[in-house]
Design a protein around this motif. Structure first.
Motif, PDB file in Angstrom:
ATOM      1  N   ASP A  13      68.568  34.160   4.120  1.00 59.09           N
ATOM      2  CA  ASP A  13      67.646  34.894   3.256  1.00 59.09           C
ATOM      3  C   ASP A  13      68.391  36.028   2.554  1.00 59.09           C
ATOM      4  N   SER A  14      68.265  36.107   1.233  1.00 61.04           N
ATOM      5  CA  SER A  14      69.035  37.078   0.460  1.00 61.04           C
ATOM      6  C   SER A  14      68.649  38.519   0.773  1.00 61.04           C
ATOM      7  N   GLU A  15      67.367  38.795   0.942  1.00 61.80           N
ATOM      8  CA  GLU A  15      66.943  40.167   1.234  1.00 61.80           C
ATOM      9  C   GLU A  15      67.473  40.624   2.584  1.00 61.80           C
ATOM     10  N   ARG A  16      67.377  39.746   3.567  1.00 58.84           N
ATOM     11  CA  ARG A  16      67.911  40.090   4.883  1.00 58.84           C
ATOM     12  C   ARG A  16      69.432  40.235   4.822  1.00 58.84           C
ATOM     13  N   ALA A  17      70.085  39.354   4.054  1.00 60.03           N
ATOM     14  CA  ALA A  17      71.537  39.437   3.906  1.00 60.03           C
ATOM     15  C   ALA A  17      71.947  40.773   3.295  1.00 60.03           C
ATOM     16  N   HIS A  18      71.173  41.247   2.337  1.00 64.67           N
ATOM     17  CA  HIS A  18      71.464  42.528   1.686  1.00 64.67           C
ATOM     18  C   HIS A  18      71.395  43.665   2.698  1.00 64.67           C
ATOM     19  N   ALA A  36      81.834  41.185  14.322  1.00 68.95           N
ATOM     20  CA  ALA A  36      80.371  41.047  14.269  1.00 68.95           C
ATOM     21  C   ALA A  36      79.995  39.655  13.796  1.00 68.95           C
ATOM     22  N   ARG A  37      78.853  39.202  14.287  1.00 73.67           N
ATOM     23  CA  ARG A  37      78.254  37.940  13.845  1.00 73.67           C
ATOM     24  C   ARG A  37      76.760  38.188  13.764  1.00 73.67           C
ATOM     25  N   GLU A  38      76.264  38.302  12.551  1.00 74.99           N
ATOM     26  CA  GLU A  38      74.887  38.726  12.336  1.00 74.99           C
ATOM     27  C   GLU A  38      74.036  37.596  11.783  1.00 74.99           C
TER      28      GLU A  38
END
Length: 345
Positions: free
Chosen positions: A235-240, A228-230
């Protein structure tokens, strides 16, 4: 006017030795090898040339205005970069050099191009974290043709007339991440995920890191499967949120390589899922969050770049452009630094 002092902590970083070793050397105490002492004094003299920017020796026509065009937070690395720019601004103000910091929304090509056009009016030099795009490339070339030097910082821009790129060798950094992932895996086979700033990989540093990572894994660790490559937009919230999705989708996920910002969110997701001690986590930039994750074992390795070094070198290059005499020695390309729990500074 009194000359600025070289900080011993900067000498230690430049010479790649401890602060205590620098202190013993500059104060004439014993216990330091001759070759180490020579390296320390060489670093001291090099940094002394950089901080000695008084008008008497500079040869530039002041006042000068330099402009940094940077994406804003939210990630901690960009805030650290901002702080280094502000510190440099305060240090140069006494010499008739003003440094302005302009924020432009990350991953937005039209806004970045417009910002460069706007700030170049009256600017004596521009430092930009560039997006790899023909529109940005054209604006940078136009700007240099107007006689305004442009330095790319952290992320380069290909096929332009920018005067210099200041940053680490990002392909080498990516290969280092791939090597670390493979070694930490202990010859296990399994899925590995990449987290990138954007799917388009608008920043060249992210592109080069991914290429380097994939090359190292393919060459040396064929048992690792990049599944996967997301996109997390640094952004930390999106990363979470994305990390939790990956953990649910791949219960046997072996590792995560976070190419850019957002490490805080990745680490928190691993801890929330109770898998911080089972998923290999390699990322970039030593911040207060990544430091804590290294200490508690959530993160395995951090690949770091020295933002103070990079900011100083970018400004030195612009000042050099306006000098009439007495060139200053370059600080050189920042080193790729790897930190694990046992060697934290």
């Amino acid at each position: 006017m009194k000359k600025q002092k070289v900080r011993l902590v900067d000498v230690a970083r430049e010479a790649n030795v401890s602060l205590a070793t620098v202190d013993r050397t500059v104060n004439g105490r014993s216990g330091v090898r001759k070759d180490t002492a020579e390296r320390i004094w060489e670093a001291y003299r090099r940094l002394e040339e950089v901080v000695d920017t008084s008008p008497a020796r500079s040869g530039w026509h002041s006042p000068l205005r330099f402009d940094f065009v940077m994406p804003p937070g939210p990630n901690t690395f960009m805030r650290m970069l901002d702080e280094s720019i502000i510190a440099a601004r305060d240090g140069l103000a006494r010499f008739g050099v003003s440094v302005e910091l302009h924020h432009v929304e990350g991953f937005n090509v039209p806004l970045l191009a417009d910002a460069i056009k706007r700030v170049r009016k009256g600017s004596d030099g521009i430092v930009v974290k560039a997006l790899e795009n023909p529109i940005v490339r054209e604006v940078v070339n136009e700007t240099t043709e107007m006689g305004i030097p442009v330095v790319t910082l952290v992320s380069d821009l290909t096929n332009t007339r920018r005067v210099r790129f200041v940053g680490i060798d990002n392909r080498a950094a990516g290969r280092t991440a791939g090597y670390l992932m493979g070694r930490f895996s202990g010859n296990r086979s399994g899925p590995v995920a990449l987290l990138a700033g954007s799917i388009a990989l608008s920043y060249r540093d992210h592109q080069e890191r991914e290429f380097g990572f994939r090359d190292a894994v393919a060459e040396q660790f064929p048992g690792l499967d990049i599944v996967a490559r997301e996109e997390i937009q640094d952004d930390s919230e999106r990363a979470h949120a994305v990390t939790l999705q990956l953990l649910a989708q791949y219960p046997d996920l072996l590792g995560i390589y976070n190419i850019g910002g957002g490490a805080r969110g990745v680490g928190q997701a691993l801890k929330d899922a109770g898998r911080g001690d089972r998923v290999i986590f390699v990322g970039h930039e030593l911040t207060r969050f990544s430091r804590q994750y290294l200490i508690d074992g959530t993160m395995d390795a951090v690949i770091n770049q020295d933002v103070t070094h990079e900011t100083s070198e970018a400004l030195r290059i612009l000042l050099e452009h306006h000098r009439r005499h007495t060139p200053t020695p370059p600080l050189g390309r920042p080193r790729v630094e790897v930190f694990v729990r046992e060697n934290l500074p």
